[in-house]
Motif scaffolding. Structure first.
Motif, mmCIF file in Angstrom:
data_model
loop_
_atom_site.group_PDB
_atom_site.id
_atom_site.type_symbol
_atom_site.label_atom_id
_atom_site.label_comp_id
_atom_site.label_asym_id
_atom_site.label_seq_id
_atom_site.Cartn_x
_atom_site.Cartn_y
_atom_site.Cartn_z
ATOM 1 N N CYS A 7 -11.428 -55.850 25.962
ATOM 2 C CA CYS A 7 -12.398 -54.902 26.498
ATOM 3 C C CYS A 7 -13.702 -54.970 25.699
ATOM 4 N N ILE A 8 -13.586 -55.045 24.387
ATOM 5 C CA ILE A 8 -14.774 -55.150 23.526
ATOM 6 C C ILE A 8 -15.547 -56.423 23.861
ATOM 7 N N ASN A 14 -21.634 -58.179 28.236
ATOM 8 C CA ASN A 14 -22.384 -57.436 29.250
ATOM 9 C C ASN A 14 -21.748 -57.515 30.639
ATOM 10 N N ILE A 15 -20.451 -57.772 30.684
ATOM 11 C CA ILE A 15 -19.728 -57.784 31.951
ATOM 12 C C ILE A 15 -19.314 -56.363 32.317
ATOM 13 N N ILE A 16 -18.990 -55.591 31.287
ATOM 14 C CA ILE A 16 -18.658 -54.178 31.443
ATOM 15 C C ILE A 16 -19.706 -53.373 30.674
ATOM 16 N N LEU A 17 -20.225 -52.317 31.301
ATOM 17 C CA LEU A 17 -21.185 -51.443 30.640
ATOM 18 C C LEU A 17 -20.461 -50.247 30.052
ATOM 19 N N PRO A 25 -18.270 -51.538 35.759
ATOM 20 C CA PRO A 25 -18.502 -52.970 35.929
ATOM 21 C C PRO A 25 -20.003 -53.248 36.058
ATOM 22 N N ASN A 26 -20.435 -54.357 35.509
ATOM 23 C CA ASN A 26 -21.826 -54.781 35.611
ATOM 24 C C ASN A 26 -21.924 -55.965 36.577
ATOM 25 N N PHE A 27 -21.280 -55.810 37.727
ATOM 26 C CA PHE A 27 -21.278 -56.828 38.775
ATOM 27 C C PHE A 27 -20.985 -56.114 40.087
#
Length: 58
Positions: A7-8, A14-17, A25-27
């Motif tokens: 997760c980290i 920058n895939i997860i905010l 999600p950053n998508f």
């Protein structure tokens, strides 16, 4: 909140905010209806290109 290494890594990449502990999600996330609509539009574009290409070749 404790995060796993995976997760980290996703946050660092920058895939997860991480907004104050709220993970997002950053998508794009598509519903089934949205995906089907996109698929139909893309198929129409592909068919139009195929038809145009065949016309040009002839």
């Amino acid at each position: 909140m404790q995060y796993t290494n995976s997760c980290i890594n996703l946050i660092e990449d920058n895939i997860i905010l991480n907004k104050d502990g709220d993970l997002k999600p950053n998508f794009p996330v598509l519903t089934q209806d949205m995906l089907e609509s996109l698929w139909n539009e893309l198929n129409q574009i592909i068919e139009d290109i195929r038809t145009s290409t065949l016309t040009i070749i002839e």
